[in-house]
Design a protein around this motif. Sequence first.
Motif, PDB file in Angstrom:
ATOM      1  N   GLU A 119      60.252 -11.989  19.406  1.00  0.00           N
ATOM      2  CA  GLU A 119      61.648 -12.130  18.387  1.00  0.00           C
ATOM      3  C   GLU A 119      61.515 -13.486  17.770  1.00  0.00           C
ATOM      4  N   GLU A 120      61.152 -14.567  18.555  1.00  0.00           N
ATOM      5  CA  GLU A 120      60.911 -15.815  17.769  1.00  0.00           C
ATOM      6  C   GLU A 120      59.851 -16.129  16.845  1.00  0.00           C
ATOM      7  N   LYS A 121      58.730 -15.511  17.392  1.00  0.00           N
ATOM      8  CA  LYS A 121      57.421 -15.250  16.322  1.00  0.00           C
ATOM      9  C   LYS A 121      57.687 -14.380  15.096  1.00  0.00           C
ATOM     10  N   LYS A 122      58.577 -13.343  15.346  1.00  0.00           N
ATOM     11  CA  LYS A 122      58.830 -12.575  14.116  1.00  0.00           C
ATOM     12  C   LYS A 122      59.643 -13.206  13.151  1.00  0.00           C
ATOM     13  N   LYS A 123      60.849 -13.969  13.733  1.00  0.00           N
ATOM     14  CA  LYS A 123      61.764 -14.825  12.874  1.00  0.00           C
ATOM     15  C   LYS A 123      60.722 -15.836  12.058  1.00  0.00           C
ATOM     16  N   GLN A 124      59.963 -16.448  12.773  1.00  0.00           N
ATOM     17  CA  GLN A 124      59.022 -17.543  12.056  1.00  0.00           C
ATOM     18  C   GLN A 124      58.165 -16.849  10.980  1.00  0.00           C
ATOM     19  N   ALA A 125      57.501 -15.718  11.233  1.00  0.00           N
ATOM     20  CA  ALA A 125      56.799 -15.107  10.425  1.00  0.00           C
ATOM     21  C   ALA A 125      57.650 -14.641   9.113  1.00  0.00           C
ATOM     22  N   GLU A 126      58.642 -14.123   9.189  1.00  0.00           N
ATOM     23  CA  GLU A 126      59.552 -13.859   8.305  1.00  0.00           C
ATOM     24  C   GLU A 126      59.960 -14.679   7.439  1.00  0.00           C
ATOM     25  N   SER A 127      60.298 -16.116   8.233  1.00  0.00           N
ATOM     26  CA  SER A 127      60.530 -17.163   7.573  1.00  0.00           C
ATOM     27  C   SER A 127      59.652 -17.857   6.548  1.00  0.00           C
ATOM     28  N   ALA A 128      58.166 -17.909   7.186  1.00  0.00           N
ATOM     29  CA  ALA A 128      57.160 -18.145   6.412  1.00  0.00           C
ATOM     30  C   ALA A 128      56.845 -17.448   5.135  1.00  0.00           C
ATOM     31  N   ARG A 129      57.002 -16.070   5.505  1.00  0.00           N
ATOM     32  CA  ARG A 129      56.921 -15.121   4.111  1.00  0.00           C
ATOM     33  C   ARG A 129      57.947 -15.585   2.891  1.00  0.00           C
ATOM     34  N   ASN A 130      59.087 -15.850   3.450  1.00  0.00           N
ATOM     35  CA  ASN A 130      60.149 -16.281   2.500  1.00  0.00           C
ATOM     36  C   ASN A 130      60.096 -17.550   1.673  1.00  0.00           C
ATOM     37  N   ARG A 131      59.162 -18.276   2.319  1.00  0.00           N
ATOM     38  CA  ARG A 131      58.970 -19.615   1.361  1.00  0.00           C
ATOM     39  C   ARG A 131      57.852 -19.661   0.617  1.00  0.00           C
ATOM     40  N   THR A 132      57.490 -18.553  -0.143  1.00  0.00           N
ATOM     41  CA  THR A 132      56.293 -18.594  -0.971  1.00  0.00           C
ATOM     42  C   THR A 132      57.104 -18.772  -2.355  1.00  0.00           C
ATOM     43  N   TYR A 133      56.724 -19.754  -3.018  1.00  0.00           N
ATOM     44  CA  TYR A 133      57.427 -19.984  -4.447  1.00  0.00           C
ATOM     45  C   TYR A 133      56.599 -19.532  -5.572  1.00  0.00           C
ATOM     46  N   TYR A 134      57.187 -19.252  -6.583  1.00  0.00           N
ATOM     47  CA  TYR A 134      56.475 -19.039  -7.734  1.00  0.00           C
ATOM     48  C   TYR A 134      56.752 -19.568  -9.081  1.00  0.00           C
ATOM     49  N   SER A 135      55.838 -19.978  -9.683  1.00  0.00           N
ATOM     50  CA  SER A 135      56.281 -20.640 -11.171  1.00  0.00           C
ATOM     51  C   SER A 135      56.123 -19.664 -12.191  1.00  0.00           C
TER      52      SER A 135
END
Length: 139
Positions: A119-135
């Motif tokens: 569960e912790e790894k899933k949360k970290q992966a989801e968090s990493a995916r949501n950190r992508t920035y677009y300009s």
Amino acid sequence: MGEVANCPRCNAIFMKGAATVCPDCQRQEEKDFQTVYAFMRKKQNRSANVKEIEYHTGVEEKLIRRFVAQKRLHPAQFPNLMYSCEKCGAGIQDGRLCSSCTEEIEGGLKQVARNQELEEKKKQAESARNRTYYSVKND
């Protein structure tokens, strides 16, 4: 200070503290222990099991098993003395649970720990995916 309670053996009222039975029953339990211990000290009786001790001394099996569980009678000195596992009721000489119940509980705890890690790894992966920035480039 103790609380007022009824003795589980004779139903008398007493002050419950370190003792779980009234003073009269406590004296009787001590007398029963001395009877069992005197029987077990004899060389020919050291390999007796609980049923044989109960038969020869008249002390009930439950009380004998409690003496073993309280370490008043040591299974190392008397190899056939056992008390019940708190989970399944199997005969044991040490601890509160038999080896199979201990393994079952440890296996369950390990599974819970693995599930928490996943569960912790899933949360970290989801968090990493949501950190992508677009300009956005404006011309």
